[in-house]
Design an enzyme around this catalytic site. Structure first.
Site, PDB file in Angstrom:
ATOM      1  N   VAL A 142       1.742  46.298  38.524  1.00  4.41           N
ATOM      2  CA  VAL A 142       2.415  47.397  39.206  1.00  4.41           C
ATOM      3  C   VAL A 142       3.204  48.196  38.179  1.00  4.41           C
ATOM      4  O   VAL A 142       4.057  47.659  37.474  1.00  4.41           O
ATOM      5  CB  VAL A 142       3.347  46.854  40.306  1.00  4.41           C
ATOM      6  CG1 VAL A 142       4.070  48.003  41.008  1.00  4.41           C
ATOM      7  CG2 VAL A 142       2.569  46.012  41.312  1.00  4.41           C
ATOM      8  N   GLY A 144       5.395  37.506  37.656  1.00  2.00           N
ATOM      9  CA  GLY A 144       5.996  38.820  37.775  1.00  2.00           C
ATOM     10  C   GLY A 144       5.143  39.753  38.608  1.00  2.00           C
ATOM     11  O   GLY A 144       4.741  39.434  39.727  1.00  2.00           O
ATOM     12  N   ASP A 145       4.846  40.916  38.039  1.00  2.00           N
ATOM     13  CA  ASP A 145       4.039  41.906  38.750  1.00  2.00           C
ATOM     14  C   ASP A 145       2.605  41.936  38.243  1.00  2.00           C
ATOM     15  O   ASP A 145       1.901  42.913  38.449  1.00  2.00           O
ATOM     16  CB  ASP A 145       4.666  43.297  38.602  1.00  2.00           C
ATOM     17  CG  ASP A 145       4.699  43.763  37.152  1.00  2.00           C
ATOM     18  OD1 ASP A 145       4.856  42.907  36.259  1.00  2.00           O
ATOM     19  OD2 ASP A 145       4.567  44.973  36.902  1.00  2.00           O
ATOM     20  N   GLU A 146       2.171  40.873  37.601  1.00  2.00           N
ATOM     21  CA  GLU A 146       0.837  40.841  37.014  1.00  2.00           C
ATOM     22  C   GLU A 146      -0.093  39.938  37.815  1.00  2.00           C
ATOM     23  O   GLU A 146       0.228  38.791  38.128  1.00  2.00           O
ATOM     24  CB  GLU A 146       0.897  40.347  35.571  1.00  2.00           C
ATOM     25  CG  GLU A 146      -0.431  40.463  34.855  1.00  2.00           C
ATOM     26  CD  GLU A 146      -0.308  40.187  33.378  1.00  2.00           C
ATOM     27  OE1 GLU A 146      -0.590  41.092  32.590  1.00  2.00           O
ATOM     28  OE2 GLU A 146       0.080  39.061  33.019  1.00  2.00           O
TER      29      GLU A 146
END
Length: 215
Positions: A66, A107-109
């Site tokens: 993201v 995280g955002d991965e």
């Protein structure tokens, strides 16, 4: 005969107890393999399934994250960030389907391995559009995009999952740098002196001959 019946009768509660214990262990194992926020597979569970899928010559390795996620968290709060992560995970899992696998690396991965049956470029362009849609119920001021990098496993037959993820990571970074949301790793010509963003993305890089789809 009575003794046999007594033994059988005594064994029923024991067998029932073991069956319940096995079911409990199965549930605990399932939970341990799932990310508690998004419900996607954890890194280890993803790796196990993805490695099996890479035996299929149609396998495509995808990385997604993201854009500006920290900024969203800082500006709109962690609840908004969590909602965005959940929506991204749900959309990715739905698009990958039962034949593929999706996981949250942290995280955002996110990462996925999907089986290309209809043309990966079109499939990934569609996925990119889906992931970039506004989230239902989200603050309308939350504007974000998702960057994707992908690589076809058959183009790099000597690479294992780790190597393919590094290539997808580099192509994703190229997409971000080019202000484009989707990049394919160049066919054997995309290199870096270190292993991508996880090492800070330092070092010389050749100009990537990648296929881009604008966001």
């Amino acid at each position: 005969m009575n003794t046999l019946l007594e033994v059988l009768a005594a064994s029923v509660p024991l067998a029932t107890g073991w069956a319940s214990h096995v079911r409990w262990l199965g549930r605990r194992l399932h939970i341990a393999r799932r990310d508690p926020l998004t419900g996607l597979r954890t890194r280890d569970a993803f790796t196990h399934r993805a490695t099996t899928l890479l035996r299929d010559p149609r396998a495509v390795v995808v990385l997604a994250d993201v854009d500006r996620f920290k900024q969203i968290n800082d500006t709109h709060g962690h609840a908004a960030g969590d909602m965005l992560l959940k929506a991204t995970a749900d959309r990715l899992a739905h698009h990958v389907g039962r034949k593929g696998v999706a996981g949250r690396l942290g995280g955002d991965e996110f990462a996925a391995v999907l089986i290309d049956e209809h043309g990966a470029a079109d499939l990934l362009a569609l996925l990119h559009g889906i992931l970039a849609r506004p989230v239902d119920g989200q603050n309308p001021d939350v504007h974000t995009t998702v960057s994707l990098g992908w690589v076809r496993a058959a183009d790099f037959p000597a690479e294992d999952l780790s190597g393919l993820l590094r290539r997808a990571d580099e192509s994703m970074y190229a997409a971000k740098q080019a202000r484009s949301g989707l990049k394919r790793a160049g066919l054997g010509r995309l290199f870096a002196t270190v292993a991508g963003r996880r090492s800070g993305r330092h070092g010389a890089r050749t100009a990537p001959p990648a296929i881009g789809v604008a966001a």
